[in-house]
Design a protein around this motif. Structure first.
Motif, PDB file in Angstrom:
ATOM      1  N   ILE A  95       0.828  -1.200   0.000  1.00  8.90           N
ATOM      2  CA  ILE A  95       0.000   0.000   0.000  1.00  8.90           C
ATOM      3  C   ILE A  95       0.868   1.259   0.000  1.00  8.90           C
ATOM      4  CG2 ILE A  95      -1.752   1.292   1.301  1.00  8.90           C
ATOM      5  CD1 ILE A  95      -2.766  -1.378   2.367  1.00  8.90           C
ATOM      6  N   LEU A  96       1.973   1.208   0.745  1.00  7.34           N
ATOM      7  CA  LEU A  96       2.906   2.332   0.825  1.00  7.34           C
ATOM      8  C   LEU A  96       4.306   1.859   0.460  1.00  7.34           C
ATOM      9  CD1 LEU A  96       1.735   3.907   4.219  1.00  7.34           C
ATOM     10  CD2 LEU A  96       1.312   4.826   1.927  1.00  7.34           C
ATOM     11  N   PRO A  97       5.148   2.730  -0.102  1.00  3.89           N
ATOM     12  CA  PRO A  97       6.519   2.318  -0.440  1.00  3.89           C
ATOM     13  C   PRO A  97       7.302   1.933   0.808  1.00  3.89           C
ATOM     14  CG  PRO A  97       6.224   4.693  -0.720  1.00  3.89           C
ATOM     15  CD  PRO A  97       4.865   4.129  -0.498  1.00  3.89           C
ATOM     16  N   PRO A  98       8.233   0.978   0.690  1.00  2.00           N
ATOM     17  CA  PRO A  98       8.973   0.471   1.866  1.00  2.00           C
ATOM     18  C   PRO A  98       9.740   1.540   2.634  1.00  2.00           C
ATOM     19  CG  PRO A  98       9.319  -0.945  -0.052  1.00  2.00           C
ATOM     20  CD  PRO A  98       8.604   0.283  -0.546  1.00  2.00           C
ATOM     21  N   ASP A  99      10.126   2.638   1.975  1.00  2.00           N
ATOM     22  CA  ASP A  99      10.885   3.692   2.668  1.00  2.00           C
ATOM     23  C   ASP A  99       9.986   4.775   3.249  1.00  2.00           C
ATOM     24  OD1 ASP A  99      10.045   4.720   0.270  1.00  2.00           O
ATOM     25  OD2 ASP A  99      11.945   5.678  -0.250  1.00  2.00           O
ATOM     26  N   HIS A 100       8.699   4.508   3.350  1.00  2.00           N
ATOM     27  CA  HIS A 100       7.777   5.517   3.869  1.00  2.00           C
ATOM     28  C   HIS A 100       8.018   5.745   5.362  1.00  2.00           C
ATOM     29  CE1 HIS A 100       4.008   7.539   4.979  1.00  2.00           C
ATOM     30  NE2 HIS A 100       3.922   7.862   3.710  1.00  2.00           N
ATOM     31  N   PRO A 101       7.896   6.999   5.846  1.00  2.00           N
ATOM     32  CA  PRO A 101       8.118   7.304   7.269  1.00  2.00           C
ATOM     33  C   PRO A 101       7.225   6.503   8.214  1.00  2.00           C
ATOM     34  CG  PRO A 101       8.024   9.337   5.989  1.00  2.00           C
ATOM     35  CD  PRO A 101       7.654   8.231   5.054  1.00  2.00           C
ATOM     36  N   LEU A 102       6.093   6.018   7.729  1.00  2.51           N
ATOM     37  CA  LEU A 102       5.210   5.226   8.586  1.00  2.51           C
ATOM     38  C   LEU A 102       5.923   3.996   9.137  1.00  2.51           C
ATOM     39  CD1 LEU A 102       2.218   4.726   9.594  1.00  2.51           C
ATOM     40  CD2 LEU A 102       2.006   3.237   7.616  1.00  2.51           C
ATOM     41  N   PHE A 103       6.789   3.393   8.320  1.00  2.00           N
ATOM     42  CA  PHE A 103       7.473   2.186   8.763  1.00  2.00           C
ATOM     43  C   PHE A 103       8.539   2.492   9.813  1.00  2.00           C
ATOM     44  CE2 PHE A 103       5.915   1.126   4.459  1.00  2.00           C
ATOM     45  CZ  PHE A 103       5.045   0.098   4.818  1.00  2.00           C
ATOM     46  N   LYS A 159       9.959   2.100  15.546  1.00  6.27           N
ATOM     47  CA  LYS A 159      10.250   2.771  16.814  1.00  6.27           C
ATOM     48  C   LYS A 159       9.315   2.269  17.915  1.00  6.27           C
ATOM     49  CE  LYS A 159      11.009   7.377  18.785  1.00  6.27           C
ATOM     50  NZ  LYS A 159      10.993   8.839  18.522  1.00  6.27           N
ATOM     51  N   VAL A 160       8.056   2.062  17.559  1.00  8.21           N
ATOM     52  CA  VAL A 160       7.095   1.523  18.536  1.00  8.21           C
ATOM     53  C   VAL A 160       7.544   0.144  18.996  1.00  8.21           C
ATOM     54  CG1 VAL A 160       4.725   0.719  18.853  1.00  8.21           C
ATOM     55  CG2 VAL A 160       5.155   2.872  17.658  1.00  8.21           C
ATOM     56  N   ARG A 161       7.970  -0.692  18.056  1.00 12.09           N
ATOM     57  CA  ARG A 161       8.400  -2.058  18.401  1.00 12.09           C
ATOM     58  C   ARG A 161       9.683  -2.040  19.233  1.00 12.09           C
ATOM     59  NH1 ARG A 161       7.287  -4.200  12.401  1.00 12.09           N
ATOM     60  NH2 ARG A 161       5.148  -4.990  12.663  1.00 12.09           N
ATOM     61  N   ASP A 162      10.651  -1.212  18.821  1.00 12.69           N
ATOM     62  CA  ASP A 162      11.951  -1.224  19.497  1.00 12.69           C
ATOM     63  C   ASP A 162      11.879  -0.644  20.906  1.00 12.69           C
ATOM     64  OD1 ASP A 162      12.977  -2.306  17.213  1.00 12.69           O
ATOM     65  OD2 ASP A 162      13.874  -0.440  16.460  1.00 12.69           O
ATOM     66  N   GLN A 163      11.092   0.430  21.072  1.00  8.00           N
ATOM     67  CA  GLN A 163      11.088   1.137  22.351  1.00  8.00           C
ATOM     68  C   GLN A 163       9.856   0.839  23.203  1.00  8.00           C
ATOM     69  OE1 GLN A 163      11.847   5.328  21.748  1.00  8.00           O
ATOM     70  NE2 GLN A 163      13.463   4.960  20.232  1.00  8.00           N
ATOM     71  N   GLY A 164       8.854   0.204  22.600  1.00  6.24           N
ATOM     72  CA  GLY A 164       7.650  -0.114  23.353  1.00  6.24           C
ATOM     73  C   GLY A 164       6.889   1.098  23.833  1.00  6.24           C
ATOM     74  N   GLN A 177      -0.873   7.617  14.902  1.00  4.64           N
ATOM     75  CA  GLN A 177      -0.437   7.239  16.248  1.00  4.64           C
ATOM     76  C   GLN A 177      -0.244   5.732  16.293  1.00  4.64           C
ATOM     77  OE1 GLN A 177      -2.393   8.879  19.834  1.00  4.64           O
ATOM     78  NE2 GLN A 177      -2.681   6.768  20.510  1.00  4.64           N
ATOM     79  N   GLY A 178       0.924   5.313  16.728  1.00  2.00           N
ATOM     80  CA  GLY A 178       1.228   3.891  16.840  1.00  2.00           C
ATOM     81  C   GLY A 178       1.481   3.501  18.285  1.00  2.00           C
ATOM     82  N   THR A 179       0.968   2.347  18.664  1.00  6.32           N
ATOM     83  CA  THR A 179       1.161   1.869  20.035  1.00  6.32           C
ATOM     84  C   THR A 179       1.253   0.350  20.029  1.00  6.32           C
ATOM     85  OG1 THR A 179       0.300   2.058  22.291  1.00  6.32           O
ATOM     86  CG2 THR A 179      -1.315   1.633  20.568  1.00  6.32           C
ATOM     87  N   THR A 180       1.808  -0.196  21.102  1.00  8.01           N
ATOM     88  CA  THR A 180       1.981  -1.643  21.189  1.00  8.01           C
ATOM     89  C   THR A 180       0.686  -2.314  21.644  1.00  8.01           C
ATOM     90  OG1 THR A 180       2.761  -1.435  23.467  1.00  8.01           O
ATOM     91  CG2 THR A 180       4.432  -1.441  21.725  1.00  8.01           C
ATOM     92  N   LEU A 181       0.602  -3.608  21.411  1.00  9.16           N
ATOM     93  CA  LEU A 181      -0.497  -4.435  21.923  1.00  9.16           C
ATOM     94  C   LEU A 181       0.109  -5.432  22.905  1.00  9.16           C
ATOM     95  CD1 LEU A 181      -2.537  -5.100  18.650  1.00  9.16           C
ATOM     96  CD2 LEU A 181      -3.270  -3.775  20.623  1.00  9.16           C
ATOM     97  N   PRO A 182      -0.153  -5.283  24.198  1.00 10.64           N
ATOM     98  CA  PRO A 182       0.479  -6.137  25.211  1.00 10.64           C
ATOM     99  C   PRO A 182       0.258  -7.626  24.982  1.00 10.64           C
ATOM    100  CG  PRO A 182      -0.617  -4.261  26.242  1.00 10.64           C
ATOM    101  CD  PRO A 182      -1.019  -4.253  24.803  1.00 10.64           C
TER     102      PRO A 182
END
Length: 372
Positions: free
Chosen positions: A63-71, A76-81, A104-109
């Motif tokens: 849906i979005l190019p691999p270098d998109h800022p969304l990724f 960052k959400v995954r690495d820092q929780g 907005q991105g957040t983790t799922l416990p």
């Protein structure tokens, strides 16, 4: 991943997490650890223009190019929780083109590696801001027009009359100057008369078939300033009538098509102008001069493949006397914004190189054929 979770300490029915997400107005996407879309809520379907069955199981990179800022946000959400928010993102890919998006991105416990994304489209808020700008600009021009009509037109008539008398009593060289004075007086009078169109007179409205208006505009354009350009039409035949003023809508759309044609001509190559209509659930705005609010579901779009509008100009397009044309007065778009505002509607412009799109959100006739 999204399963019923019983409320602690209460003997009540289980609450379905998926049902809660579907009740949200904001699009929600759950990305699995592998970057595959695991779940979307109901609001995500119109946002992406795809059904839930098509979205779930799809890689976000399709849906979005691999270098998109969304990724980067997701990583960052995954690495820092932590919860990460990015504002004013442009989501553009083969099947998606949206700008001004807050993500907005957040983790799922309960699902390690998965990320829940909420997407907020601020275009409606921007449209409301622009609407207020149009009204302010229209009011300032209205006041200026009243002053000019009173203080300028009468002296201009005297100047023009004196120039005509001079034409008949002076030599050839001086006659050219007299003609110049007369022509310039006529030009200034024309500007003042165009500004008088910004007056706060109430408009007469009735049911208008927007497709007949568009067809009339296209025929006028192709027989005149847009001769030789290719027109594409994409109309929704099931649309209800617009509640508006036919002549004023023709004036607005003719001006928009003329701008598109001139933009294409400036590019020095062949071009295409697309006219389209659709029905969407629009925002509700206060009707000027009343306490009512108006629903704006009817959308008219004028799109061209010209060189686009410079970014420095875009925020000021509807300001009076702003023009990039050597012969323009800078009142065309200001007047278009005022007319659409008088209809209780919204006009939006999005532009980038190779594509400029003007979108009108307009009210429709109610069942009793009265004003919405």
């Amino acid at each position: 991943m999204l399963r019923p979770t019983p409320p602690e300490g209460r003997d009540v029915a289980l609450v379905d997490s998926a049902a809660i997400l579907d009740a949200l107005l904001l699009p929600v996407v759950v990305l699995g650890p592998d970057g595959i879309i695991a779940h979307v809520n109901a609001a995500a379907e119109p946002f992406f223009g795809m059904s839930r069955s098509h979205l779930c199981g799809e890689a976000m990179t399709s849906i979005l190019p691999p270098d998109h800022p969304l990724f980067l946000l997701v990583q960052k959400v995954r690495d820092q929780g932590v919860t990460v928010i990015e504002h004013e993102l442009t989501l553009r890919g083969p099947r998606l083109d949206r700008s001004g998006i807050t993500v907005q991105g957040t983790t799922l416990p309960d699902a390690p590696g998965s990320v829940l994304l909420t997407l907020h489209d601020s275009s409606a808020a921007r449209a409301l801001d622009r609407q207020l700008t149009f009204r302010s600009a229209a009011r300032s021009v209205s006041g200026m027009a009243a002053i000019l009509a009173h203080e300028v037109k009468n002296p201009l008539s005297g100047i023009r009359g004196a120039a005509q008398l001079l034409e008949t009593s002076v030599g050839h060289a001086d006659r050219e100057l007299a003609v110049l004075i007369r022509d310039e007086a006529d030009r200034i009078k024309g500007i003042v008369e165009r500004m008088e169109m910004f007056s706060e007179k109430p408009i007469e409205r009735r049911a208008v078939n927007i497709h007949r208006v568009l067809e009339h505009v296209r025929l006028l354009a192709q027989k005149g300033f847009a001769a030789g350009l290719h027109f594409t039409e994409d109309y929704d035949p099931s649309l209800p009538p617009v509640w508006g003023n036919r002549d004023q809508l023709i004036q607005v759309l003719l001006n928009l098509v003329k701008n598109a044609a001139e933009s294409i001509a400036d590019s020095g190559r062949g071009g295409d102008i697309m006219l389209s209509t659709s029905y969407r659930q629009g925002v509700r705005l206060a009707v000027p001069g009343t306490v009512r609010r108006m629903h704006l579901p009817l959308v008219v779009t004028v799109r061209d493949n010209g060189p686009g509008i410079p970014e420095s100009i875009l925020p000021h397009l509807f300001e009076p006397f702003l023009t990039t044309k050597t012969t323009g007065s800078g009142l065309g778009l200001a007047l278009a914004g005022k007319i659409i505002d008088d209809h209780g509607g919204i006009i939006e412009i999005e532009s980038r190189p190779g594509r400029t799109e003007v979108v009108l959100h307009l009210p429709v006739v109610t069942e009793d054929q009265g004003p919405p």
